[in-house]
Design a protein around this motif. Structure first.
Motif, PDB file in Angstrom:
ATOM      1  N   VAL A 210      38.643  44.800  41.976  1.00 47.99           N
ATOM      2  CA  VAL A 210      38.945  45.232  43.347  1.00 47.99           C
ATOM      3  C   VAL A 210      38.335  46.604  43.585  1.00 47.99           C
TER       4      VAL A 210
ATOM      5  N   SER B  11      41.442  48.505  48.842  1.00 43.90           N
ATOM      6  CA  SER B  11      42.292  47.658  49.672  1.00 43.90           C
ATOM      7  C   SER B  11      42.831  48.446  50.849  1.00 43.90           C
TER       8      SER B  11
ATOM      9  N   SER C  83      46.866  44.311  53.241  1.00 47.24           N
ATOM     10  CA  SER C  83      46.619  43.002  52.634  1.00 47.24           C
ATOM     11  C   SER C  83      45.133  42.658  52.558  1.00 47.24           C
ATOM     12  N   PHE C  84      44.297  43.552  53.117  1.00 45.39           N
ATOM     13  CA  PHE C  84      42.844  43.311  53.122  1.00 45.39           C
ATOM     14  C   PHE C  84      42.235  43.914  51.860  1.00 45.39           C
ATOM     15  N   THR C  85      41.594  43.069  51.069  1.00 39.51           N
ATOM     16  CA  THR C  85      41.040  43.490  49.787  1.00 39.51           C
ATOM     17  C   THR C  85      39.532  43.287  49.760  1.00 39.51           C
TER      18      THR C  85
ATOM     19  N   TYR D   6      36.298  43.256  47.187  1.00 41.93           N
ATOM     20  CA  TYR D   6      35.972  43.132  45.775  1.00 41.93           C
ATOM     21  C   TYR D   6      34.570  43.668  45.490  1.00 41.93           C
TER      22      TYR D   6
END
Length: 279
Positions: A11, A14, A17-19, A21
């Protein structure tokens, strides 16, 4: 696979809830670099300023869809039981050959629509696609995937690898072959060689830069695929990517020989293209 403490977090950052990668960042950066370099080369060969970027708007999303479809088709026994996971691309599961096939079809459609020689467009794109593949493999490194069989730490140290690579290749207490690195380096070397050959006068004819890419990548992929533990299989006897690599290698050589017999001969790549030229 779950990584251990000390490895690189997949990751990047963030927001609630938005991640985001690292895999996506690396792939996106690789694509952007390829488009930028191809656009500059395209202008030298007579293409319009927006031809490459306009083409990429179609080829990239269709390539990603093709990469996913290819993967799902060869894992159909799993996905037929869990059809909702077919679109769950964020869980992993794309195949570069599927992306190349779908992306190639998109390029073919675009060039026919714009009246651009298809072989010239492929020649412009090919080395930069190979460079993007080299960079993209580091997304697999971050995700600790596309690796080979188990090895010892001593084996990795004897390859004189940096410590951060050795540490990242430890997954659940076991070290693995860094096959992502082998393919990344093979692709990078191929990029350098193809660029060098492409820039030599009166050497490669139109279409032969792309064929050089196919030959180079298929050779490396054939052998590296044989070392991986996550291959897609056709039955229990054939790794899909190895079979396709062999077909592409033989096919590219056959096409090269056949096209060299044409008369009048194909124009040299460095000649470029003009709108008045027949195609």
């Amino acid at each position: 696979m779950k990584s251990i403490v000390g490895t690189i977090d997949r990751v990047a950052f963030s927001f609630g809830s938005f991640t985001v990668y690292w895999y996506g960042i690396i792939i996106g950066a690789a694509m952007l670099l390829a488009i930028t370099l191809a656009s500059k080369e395209g202008k030298k060969r007579g293409l319009g300023e927006e031809d490459i970027t306009d083409m990429a708007m179609w080829a990239i999303p269709l390539g990603l869809i093709g990469a996913r479809i290819y993967y799902v088709l060869f894992q159909w026994e799993y996905y037929i039981k869990k059809p909702l996971e077919i679109i769950a691309i964020w869980q992993g599961g794309i195949a570069i050959y599927g992306g190349l096939i779908a992306g190639g079809l998109a390029v073919y459609w675009f060039t026919k629509k714009k009246g651009i020689p298809f072989s010239l467009m492929l020649d412009i794109l090919a080395p930069y696609v190979l460079l993007a593949q080299s960079i993209g493999r580091w997304g697999n490194f971050i995700n600790q995937e596309a690796h080979g069989e188990a090895v010892t730490r001593t084996f990795l140290e004897n390859l004189y690898l940096p410590k951060f690579i050795i540490d990242q290749m430890q997954i659940n207490g076991t070290y693995y072959h860094p096959t992502f690195l082998y393919e990344s380096l093979w692709s990078l070397l191929g990029f350098a060689i193809i660029i060098m050959l492409r820039n030599r006068k009166n050497l490669l004819r139109r279409g032969e830069v792309a064929l050089s890419y196919v030959i180079w990548y298929s050779v490396g992929r054939f052998f590296i695929e044989g070392m991986r533990t996550d291959s897609l299989w056709m039955g229990d006897f054939l790794r899909v990517s190895q079979g396709l690599s062999l077909l592409l290698f033989v096919g590219a050589i056959a096409i090269w020989i056949y096209r060299r017999r044409d008369y009048p001969p194909k124009a040299y790549y460095l000649k470029g293209w003009k709108l008045k030229e027949e195609h």
